[in-house]
Design an enzyme around this catalytic site. Structure first.
Site, PDB file in Angstrom:
ATOM      1  N   GLU A   4       7.276 -22.146   7.917  1.00  0.00           N
ATOM      2  CA  GLU A   4       7.770 -21.250   8.967  1.00  0.00           C
ATOM      3  C   GLU A   4       8.692 -21.927   9.967  1.00  0.00           C
ATOM      4  O   GLU A   4       9.227 -21.271  10.860  1.00  0.00           O
ATOM      5  CB  GLU A   4       6.579 -20.676   9.735  1.00  0.00           C
ATOM      6  CG  GLU A   4       5.808 -21.730  10.519  1.00  0.00           C
ATOM      7  CD  GLU A   4       4.575 -21.164  11.202  1.00  0.00           C
ATOM      8  OE1 GLU A   4       4.497 -21.299  12.439  1.00  0.00           O
ATOM      9  OE2 GLU A   4       3.711 -20.605  10.513  1.00  0.00           O
ATOM     10  N   GLU A  19       0.808  -1.221   0.000  1.00  0.00           N
ATOM     11  CA  GLU A  19       0.000   0.000   0.000  1.00  0.00           C
ATOM     12  C   GLU A  19       0.843   1.273   0.000  1.00  0.00           C
ATOM     13  O   GLU A  19       0.318   2.367  -0.249  1.00  0.00           O
ATOM     14  CB  GLU A  19      -0.933   0.009   1.214  1.00  0.00           C
ATOM     15  CG  GLU A  19      -2.066  -0.989   1.147  1.00  0.00           C
ATOM     16  CD  GLU A  19      -3.072  -0.668   0.046  1.00  0.00           C
ATOM     17  OE1 GLU A  19      -3.140   0.499  -0.388  1.00  0.00           O
ATOM     18  OE2 GLU A  19      -3.770  -1.592  -0.401  1.00  0.00           O
TER      19      GLU A  19
END
EC number: 4.2.1.126
Length: 311
Positions: free
Chosen positions: A125, A94
């Site tokens: 992960e 953004e």
């Protein structure tokens, strides 16, 4: 392949985490009405901004570090897994349309790569070395900032990345988590720890923890961009006019700040290639395009001193 932790020790570690506790206020939701379920969630969500507010001094430290890095042409890398990783990707993506930054300036790294943004990559992960490898792949240097994001504070991919950034690269490190500071195993330059308490659904850290992380990331990049002159008053003035909505927002911003009408704002923006900052200086300082650009260059892009001629 790196050895995975012993399952019994991992069980003991997880069961003691603040993010893995049962919330006493939501144990009845499996028998509750829809409205009561929503009420419970909403009540718990109200705790999030309070927890974030307690961390404002630490968030301010993080912002100063990021601003210093940006001023030296450094970058900010968010590193996370699952929801935390996606939030980093969202905040990074953004920044270009909102603040006109280069897409390289703020980047999100997620365990499992791009595919993990859309679909969970289980196990991605669990290996610390993969976090370090991800930083190497992006060419992270001592001029950059690495911000780990992990609700539990222990996600191996994230911890591995932050430790590599600190020890091998020597760049500033931040860590955003929702466990108490004293329970954090990694030692970043700044830890931001809004403790939001157990989730409505036990262990579902996409809920309050994710909301807290989103608020913190919003604060870090927004405050940093304000400090870098990307905002005039409270308006986006470095936005990239990459969509019809943003084209119209640019025109409206010029209208609101200067008081000119739609056609005049559009005409000035056309003369300066759609650059809102330049248009504002042209109108408010009553100068031509080249002079407006020169003033903005002299003030490092800050609109207010450029208008006032305070170079």
């Amino acid at each position: 392949m790196p050895r995975m932790p012993d399952s019994s020790s991992l069980f003991d570690e997880l069961q003691d985490l603040a993010t893995e506790q049962q919330n006493p206020h939501s144990t009845h939701i499996d028998t509750a009405s829809v409205e009561e379920i929503l009420r419970v969630i909403n009540t718990e969500d109200h705790k999030v901004p309070i927890a974030v507010r307690r961390e404002l001094p630490h968030i301010a430290e993080a912002v100063e570090i990021v601003v210093e890095a940006f001023e030296a042409d450094g970058r900010l890398f968010y590193v996370g897994a699952g929801t935390s990783g996606r939030l980093g990707v969202v905040d990074a993506s953004e920044c270009p349309p909102t603040f006109g930054t280069d897409p390289e300036r703020v980047q999100g790294i997620i365990a499992g790569g791009r595919e993990a943004v859309f679909r969970s990559q289980e196990g991605a992960e669990d290996v610390p070395e993969r976090g370090a490898q991800a930083l190497k792949g992006q060419g992270v240097t001592e001029n950059d900032v690495v911000c780990g994001i992990a609700s539990s504070g222990r996600t191996p991919f994230v911890v591995g990345a932050v430790e590599h950034a600190r020890d091998a690269i020597g760049c500033p490190t931040l860590f955003v988590t929702t466990i108490p500071r004293e329970e954090l195993d990694v030692d970043p330059d700044v830890a931001i720890c809004p403790v939001v308490g157990p989730e409505v659904i036990m262990g579902s850290t996409r809920m309050k923890s994710g909301t807290a992380q989103k608020l913190v990331l919003n604060m870090i990049t927004t405050a940093a961009m304000v400090r870098l002159g990307k905002v005039y008053e409270n308006m986006m003035v470095d936005l990239r006019r990459t969509s019809e909505k943003l084209v119209e927002r640019g025109i409206r911003t010029v209208m609101m700040v200067t008081g000119v009408d739609y056609d005049a704002a559009d005409a000035v923006l056309t003369r300066c290639d759609g650059h809102v900052k330049t248009a504002l200086v042209m109108i408010l300082a009553d100068v031509e395009v080249d002079e407006a650009r020169r003033r903005l260059d002299a003030t490092d892009g800050f609109v207010r001193p450029a208008i006032e001629g305070d170079e």
